[in-house]
Design a protein around this motif. Structure first.
Motif, PDB file in Angstrom:
ATOM      1  N   ALA A 190     -23.579 -27.187  11.449  1.00  0.00           N
ATOM      2  CA  ALA A 190     -22.188 -27.148  11.725  1.00  0.00           C
ATOM      3  C   ALA A 190     -21.466 -28.369  11.741  1.00  0.00           C
ATOM      4  N   LEU A 191     -20.251 -28.652  11.001  1.00  0.00           N
ATOM      5  CA  LEU A 191     -19.955 -30.106  11.098  1.00  0.00           C
ATOM      6  C   LEU A 191     -18.640 -29.839  11.063  1.00  0.00           C
ATOM      7  N   PHE A 192     -17.543 -30.111  11.864  1.00  0.00           N
ATOM      8  CA  PHE A 192     -16.515 -30.642  12.397  1.00  0.00           C
ATOM      9  C   PHE A 192     -15.585 -31.257  12.234  1.00  0.00           C
ATOM     10  N   LEU A 193     -14.310 -31.770  11.653  1.00  0.00           N
ATOM     11  CA  LEU A 193     -13.339 -32.663  11.868  1.00  0.00           C
ATOM     12  C   LEU A 193     -13.341 -33.286  13.515  1.00  0.00           C
ATOM     13  N   CYS A 194     -13.071 -33.875  12.893  1.00  0.00           N
ATOM     14  CA  CYS A 194     -12.576 -34.731  14.019  1.00  0.00           C
ATOM     15  C   CYS A 194     -11.831 -35.817  14.072  1.00  0.00           C
ATOM     16  N   ALA A 195     -10.807 -36.047  13.255  1.00  0.00           N
ATOM     17  CA  ALA A 195     -10.119 -37.397  12.659  1.00  0.00           C
ATOM     18  C   ALA A 195      -9.110 -36.448  12.166  1.00  0.00           C
ATOM     19  N   ASP A 196      -7.869 -37.294  11.274  1.00  0.00           N
ATOM     20  CA  ASP A 196      -6.837 -36.488  10.673  1.00  0.00           C
ATOM     21  C   ASP A 196      -7.046 -37.836   9.404  1.00  0.00           C
ATOM     22  N   PRO A 197      -6.450 -36.938   8.095  1.00  0.00           N
ATOM     23  CA  PRO A 197      -7.581 -37.889   6.869  1.00  0.00           C
ATOM     24  C   PRO A 197      -6.754 -39.396   7.106  1.00  0.00           C
ATOM     25  N   SER A 198      -5.536 -39.893   8.232  1.00  0.00           N
ATOM     26  CA  SER A 198      -5.935 -40.976   7.584  1.00  0.00           C
ATOM     27  C   SER A 198      -6.761 -41.589   8.270  1.00  0.00           C
ATOM     28  N   GLY A 199      -7.169 -40.795   8.976  1.00  0.00           N
ATOM     29  CA  GLY A 199      -8.962 -42.167   9.808  1.00  0.00           C
ATOM     30  C   GLY A 199      -8.323 -41.989  10.932  1.00  0.00           C
ATOM     31  N   LYS A 200      -7.397 -41.858  11.650  1.00  0.00           N
ATOM     32  CA  LYS A 200      -7.133 -41.952  13.201  1.00  0.00           C
ATOM     33  C   LYS A 200      -7.251 -40.618  13.641  1.00  0.00           C
ATOM     34  N   LYS A 201      -7.715 -41.116  15.421  1.00  0.00           N
ATOM     35  CA  LYS A 201      -8.383 -40.045  16.178  1.00  0.00           C
ATOM     36  C   LYS A 201      -7.582 -39.377  16.387  1.00  0.00           C
ATOM     37  N   ALA A 202      -7.941 -37.832  15.627  1.00  0.00           N
ATOM     38  CA  ALA A 202      -6.637 -36.577  16.480  1.00  0.00           C
ATOM     39  C   ALA A 202      -7.719 -35.846  17.500  1.00  0.00           C
ATOM     40  N   GLU A 203      -6.410 -35.030  18.566  1.00  0.00           N
ATOM     41  CA  GLU A 203      -6.912 -34.641  18.904  1.00  0.00           C
ATOM     42  C   GLU A 203      -7.544 -33.117  19.125  1.00  0.00           C
ATOM     43  N   LYS A 204      -7.404 -32.649  17.864  1.00  0.00           N
ATOM     44  CA  LYS A 204      -7.420 -31.694  17.360  1.00  0.00           C
ATOM     45  C   LYS A 204      -8.849 -31.829  16.590  1.00  0.00           C
ATOM     46  N   VAL A 205      -9.747 -30.692  16.626  1.00  0.00           N
ATOM     47  CA  VAL A 205     -10.984 -30.788  16.117  1.00  0.00           C
ATOM     48  C   VAL A 205     -10.972 -28.958  15.684  1.00  0.00           C
ATOM     49  N   SER A 206     -11.990 -28.743  14.033  1.00  0.00           N
ATOM     50  CA  SER A 206     -12.240 -28.028  13.717  1.00  0.00           C
ATOM     51  C   SER A 206     -13.164 -28.137  12.586  1.00  0.00           C
ATOM     52  N   PHE A 207     -13.532 -26.920  12.697  1.00  0.00           N
ATOM     53  CA  PHE A 207     -14.427 -26.447  12.173  1.00  0.00           C
ATOM     54  C   PHE A 207     -15.107 -26.159  10.658  1.00  0.00           C
ATOM     55  N   LEU A 208     -16.032 -26.980   9.730  1.00  0.00           N
ATOM     56  CA  LEU A 208     -15.582 -27.298   8.707  1.00  0.00           C
ATOM     57  C   LEU A 208     -16.455 -26.079   7.526  1.00  0.00           C
ATOM     58  N   GLY A 209     -17.296 -26.064   8.495  1.00  0.00           N
ATOM     59  CA  GLY A 209     -18.728 -25.010   7.621  1.00  0.00           C
ATOM     60  C   GLY A 209     -20.265 -25.957   7.971  1.00  0.00           C
ATOM     61  N   LEU A 210     -20.662 -24.986   7.797  1.00  0.00           N
ATOM     62  CA  LEU A 210     -22.574 -24.976   7.926  1.00  0.00           C
ATOM     63  C   LEU A 210     -23.046 -26.260   6.313  1.00  0.00           C
ATOM     64  N   TYR A 211     -24.300 -26.792   6.726  1.00  0.00           N
ATOM     65  CA  TYR A 211     -24.989 -26.696   5.461  1.00  0.00           C
ATOM     66  C   TYR A 211     -26.310 -27.034   6.236  1.00  0.00           C
ATOM     67  N   PRO A 212     -26.703 -26.537   5.051  1.00  0.00           N
ATOM     68  CA  PRO A 212     -28.829 -26.712   5.154  1.00  0.00           C
ATOM     69  C   PRO A 212     -29.125 -28.317   5.939  1.00  0.00           C
ATOM     70  N   ALA A 213     -29.891 -27.786   7.335  1.00  0.00           N
ATOM     71  CA  ALA A 213     -30.148 -28.062   7.423  1.00  0.00           C
ATOM     72  C   ALA A 213     -32.276 -28.600   7.400  1.00  0.00           C
ATOM     73  N   TYR A 214     -32.469 -28.087   6.003  1.00  0.00           N
ATOM     74  CA  TYR A 214     -33.783 -28.739   5.558  1.00  0.00           C
ATOM     75  C   TYR A 214     -34.603 -27.743   5.880  1.00  0.00           C
ATOM     76  N   GLY A 215     -34.699 -26.802   6.956  1.00  0.00           N
ATOM     77  CA  GLY A 215     -35.905 -26.155   7.315  1.00  0.00           C
ATOM     78  C   GLY A 215     -35.431 -25.410   8.409  1.00  0.00           C
ATOM     79  N   SER A 216     -36.543 -25.417   9.352  1.00  0.00           N
ATOM     80  CA  SER A 216     -36.842 -24.016  10.357  1.00  0.00           C
ATOM     81  C   SER A 216     -36.994 -24.955  12.167  1.00  0.00           C
ATOM     82  N   SER A 217     -35.546 -24.868  12.552  1.00  0.00           N
ATOM     83  CA  SER A 217     -35.092 -25.237  14.368  1.00  0.00           C
ATOM     84  C   SER A 217     -35.078 -26.770  14.196  1.00  0.00           C
ATOM     85  N   PRO A 218     -34.015 -27.063  13.578  1.00  0.00           N
ATOM     86  CA  PRO A 218     -33.446 -29.033  13.348  1.00  0.00           C
ATOM     87  C   PRO A 218     -33.326 -29.374  14.951  1.00  0.00           C
ATOM     88  N   ARG A 219     -33.950 -29.636  15.742  1.00  0.00           N
ATOM     89  CA  ARG A 219     -33.999 -29.822  17.224  1.00  0.00           C
ATOM     90  C   ARG A 219     -33.400 -31.189  17.078  1.00  0.00           C
TER      91      ARG A 219
END
Ligand SMILES: *[C@@H]1O[C@H](CO)[C@@H](O)[C@H](O)[C@H]1NC(C)=O
Ligand SMILES: *[C@@H]1O[C@H](CO)[C@@H](O)[C@H](O)[C@H]1NC(C)=O
Ligand SMILES: *[C@@H]1O[C@H](CO)[C@@H](O)[C@H](O)[C@H]1NC(C)=O
Length: 389
Positions: A307-336
């Motif tokens: 799962a990927l979340f955005l945790c900075a605003d586009p200017s690169g400055k850290k923002a308080e707002k976190v948002s879910f961006l989506g899911l990406y492949p983890a290449y297999g089963s049970s990425p610990r």
């Protein structure tokens, strides 16, 4: 929910001529050195059984060439910590070993400003309901026991099957090096310790309550700055698949947390049955939070996700707002566990279920896991993998 397929990068940048090595822990009782200088093939350099029956966690002190390995001691009354010297040919030889309370699963190293030449190691013990600390000679890789904190609970937590006792599940040191935090999955709190600057001992202070924590990280990792006003603490919660974000505030002697975000590692969707979040990290670009989701089969049978979340605003400055961006492949089963190598733009993933290590490109453009470069099947479930660059 948004899902992303693996992105192909147009050009692979030049392969570094430097030795590129990984160490993988396996519940088959092995620690394996893997060579990746080829950039397409992971080859075994050596294997050792010196870390006991169930190696669960690896931590490399790179400048000193010492690999610290925790043996969870599954089904044994105790675990162990072993330090291993990593030699140029990839072999690992034992330096020191101590018996510990049961179930060590994660360690962190820190320093005390008042003590030069030594470091300190703190360990979270899941089944042993404990936190232990050690004083370390980092050059020799030798260590002595300092503290054991053992916890109890009057009654089980809401998820009685997993919360029958306190379960310290992780340990992280804050960016100033002055505090250590221990997410406790069983007790629904994050235990907070102050590092005594003149002794290196941990001193319990006010915990963070009403959570069901697993592991955590701080972001952005900006090095030591005790007055930084821009530090966040991110916690992944295995039992609920939730990510929580906290704004961190320091006082002269303390640390406090204000919750700024809580959201699922599946965004707006409900968690697939049996899925459980595991590891968390800040992306090398300092703008994303990366969480591994185990046993969700998002990308097909035995194909789990990040799962990927955005945790900075586009200017690169850290923002308080976190948002879910989506899911990406983890290449297999049970990425610990996974380790991102920022300078190499690669991510190594410990696939517990697939019993393999995958190295993939870290796609700097999208700030996400990218194309697979190599996979190595190993014996046993693989809980942890670290780079030696
Ligand atoms: C890398 O390893 C693969 C598989 O063993 C081999 O075919 C290839 O020739 C190697 N490449 C280099 C540059 O050594
Ligand atoms: C080993 O386990 C036993 C039983 O839980 C415990 O009493 C003892 O303290 C442990 N040993 C160490 C060195 O932690
Ligand atoms: C530490 O943080 C303060 C406040 O944000 C900033 O002014 C200062 O430059 C930082 N120092 C370092 C060494 O990063």
């Amino acid at each position: 929910m948004k899902t992303f397929s693996i992105l192909f990068t147009a050009s692979l940048f030049g392969n570094a001529a430097l030795a590129t090595r990984l160490y993988a822990a396996s519940y088959a009782g092995l620690v394996t050195s893997l060579d990746f200088s080829n950039s397409t093939d992971l080859s075994t350099l050596s294997q050792t059984t010196e870390c006991g029956s169930s190696p669960s966690w690896l931590m490399l002190d790179s400048p000193n060439g010492v690999l610290y390995c925790l043996d969870e001691g599954i089904d044994a009354p105790n675990g162990t910590i072993t330090s291993l010297k990593s030699h140029p040919d990839g072999t690992l030889t034992k330096l020191g070993r101590l018996k510990t309370p049961a179930g060590p699963v994660m360690s962190a190293m820190y320093s005390a400003p008042g003590i030069s030449g030594r470091k300190f190691l703190a360990v979270a013990h899941y089944s042993g309901s404990s936190v232990t600390t050690y004083s370390v000679d980092p050059v020799l890789g030798l260590f002595e026991h300092e503290q054991t904190f053992t916890y109890q609970m009057a009654s089980p937590g809401p998820v009685a099957s997993r919360q029958e006792a306190p379960h310290p599940h992780g340990i992280v040191v804050d960016p100033t090096g002055r505090f250590a935090l221990v997410p406790d999955l069983g007790a629904d709190i994050v235990r907070v310790f102050r590092v005594n600057p003149s002794t290196g001992l941990l001193e319990p202070i006010e915990p963070l309550v009403d959570l069901d924590p697993d592991t955590a990280c701080f972001g952005p990792p900006r090095g030591s700055n005790s007055t930084s006003s821009d530090v966040y603490f991110y916690l992944v919660q295995e039992l609920s698949n939730e990510l929580s974000g906290f704004r961190v505030t320091y006082s002269s002697n303390g640390i406090s947390f204000r919750k700024v975000y809580e959201g699922s590692t599946y965004g707006e969707e409900s968690s697939p049955a049996g899925s459980k979040a595991a590891e968390i990290a800040i992306s090398p670009e300092n703008n994303h939070i990366v969480v591994s989701n185990r046993l969700d089969s998002t990308f097909g049978p035995k194909k789990d996700s990040f799962a990927l979340f955005l945790c900075a605003d586009p200017s690169g400055k850290k923002a308080e707002k976190v948002s879910f961006l989506g899911l990406y492949p983890a290449y297999g089963s049970s990425p610990r566990h996974f380790s991102i190598a920022p300078t190499q733009a690669m991510v190594a993933v410990a696939l517990e279920g697939s019993q393999s290590v995958v190295v993939a490109r870290w796609d700097k453009h999208s700030g996400a896991p990218g194309t697979v470069l190599a996979e190595k099947k190993l014996d046993g479930e693989i809980p942890s993998v670290v780079w030696d660059l």
